[in-house]
Each structure stands twice: as C-alpha cells, then as structure tokens.
Design an enzyme around this catalytic site. Structure first.
Site, mmCIF file in Angstrom:
data_model
loop_
_atom_site.group_PDB
_atom_site.id
_atom_site.type_symbol
_atom_site.label_atom_id
_atom_site.label_comp_id
_atom_site.label_asym_id
_atom_site.label_seq_id
_atom_site.Cartn_x
_atom_site.Cartn_y
_atom_site.Cartn_z
ATOM 1 N N CYS A 58 -6.000 -2.282 2.588
ATOM 2 C CA CYS A 58 -5.456 -3.630 2.408
ATOM 3 C C CYS A 58 -3.949 -3.526 2.225
ATOM 4 O O CYS A 58 -3.436 -2.525 1.736
ATOM 5 C CB CYS A 58 -6.113 -4.350 1.241
ATOM 6 N N CYS B 17 1.636 4.351 -5.381
ATOM 7 C CA CYS B 17 0.389 5.072 -5.635
ATOM 8 C C CYS B 17 0.621 6.215 -6.622
ATOM 9 O O CYS B 17 1.731 6.734 -6.731
ATOM 10 C CB CYS B 17 -0.171 5.658 -4.337
ATOM 11 N N CYS C 82 -8.303 0.062 -1.831
ATOM 12 C CA CYS C 82 -8.047 -1.376 -1.757
ATOM 13 C C CYS C 82 -7.634 -1.815 -3.155
ATOM 14 O O CYS C 82 -7.798 -1.061 -4.113
ATOM 15 C CB CYS C 82 -9.295 -2.143 -1.340
#
Length: 178
Positions: free
Chosen positions: A92, A100, A16
């Site tokens: 989320c 990432c 998240c």
C-alpha cells in the site's frame, strides 16, 4: 539469493498499514506457491489487530489455511530474534511512504502497490469482487516471483525484476482472440 530444497527458505515480508487484508492474503499465497523455497510473513505499520472478515472468508473458500493468520506490527520483524528477511514488499502507498524499521538481513525491497479492497464500496458482491481481484493480482505477481531464476540473476537484475513486478498493470488480461 539461492533457495533450494535443502537450503533454508527465503523469508519474505509483505507490508501494509493495517495488516488486515492485502498483506495477509500475500502471506498466504506465497506460503502456498513458494513450495518450501519461500516463507511468507505479513505485518503492518499500524495494525488493526484483526484480519478482515472478507479476506478470511475468501482465503477459506480457496482452501488456504487461515489458522495462524493474525494482524501484527512490523516491529515484530525488526526485533532481536526475528527471522532474517530476504525480501520486503510494501503493498500500500501509505506503508511505502513511511519510514520503515531496520530489517535484519538487509533485504531487497520493492513497492507492489495495490488498491485496498477493504475500502471498496457498493453491494456485497462488488466488495467481494474487490477482494477477489486483489487476490488475483497478488497471485499473479507472487507466481512470477517464485519462478524467477534467483540463482542466475545478479542483485541489480533481481532488483529490476522485483520493481517491474510491482509495476505490472492492474487490469484483467484481455480475452480477445489473437
């Protein structure tokens, strides 16, 4: 992907943005439901540095060990010496849309988006309900994950299953008689 009682557990990272509520709860739930076949971790792209008080209280009330929970950056899991990840789930929409890091182990990924209970408004009871509802949805999804026949699914079939878990409806199942 094979996890047996003699094999190393499969490592799962829940992401998240703030790593203060949803991902923390998911880590705890997986570590309980995973029965040693899974090891849960959580992190955030922009961690708050603290675990949400309501999330901690709910986990304590439901007899989860919260002693090792902390809000941390996802960079910890991309660093040398980090655990090899088998799965990474974003919880989320903000984290799902961010670039990432490169995860060790080339894990399978899926988006399991849920509303942020920390943003719930209303009375204390309504805010507590938002956290309990998030915990219910996570418990349901993670319960399905830990019961998948991982040793019998192809990588493509497993990816499809993981994506379907993330698309599960968020409503409470109907209690109407059949």
């Amino acid at each position: 992907m094979k996890a047996t009682s003699k094999a190393k557990p499969l490592n799962v990272l829940f992401l998240c943005t703030g790593n203060s509520a949803r991902s923390i709860m998911a880590e705890s739930i997986l570590n309980r439901l995973g029965g040693g076949k899974f090891q849960g971790f959580s992190a955030g792209s922009h961690p708050t540095g603290r675990v949400n008080r309501v999330a901690l209280n709910l986990l304590r009330k439901t007899n989860y060990d919260v002693s090792k929970l902390r809000s941390k950056s996802w960079n910890e899991f991309a660093a040398p010496g980090a655990p090899k990840l088998d799965f990474v789930f974003t919880l989320c929409d903000e984290a799902a849309n961010e670039v990432c890091p490169i995860w060790p182990g080339q894990p399978m990924t899926a988006h399991w988006g849920l509303p942020d209970p920390a943003k719930a408004e209303g009375t204390e009871a309504e805010r507590n309900y938002a956290f309990a509802d998030t915990m219910r949805m996570l418990t349901h999804r993670i319960g399905i994950l830990v019961n998948l026949p991982l040793d019998k699914l192809s990588k493509l079939s497993l990816q499809k299953q993981l994506d379907e878990i993330g698309q599960m409806r968020r409503e409470v199942p109907s209690k109407e008689p059949a």
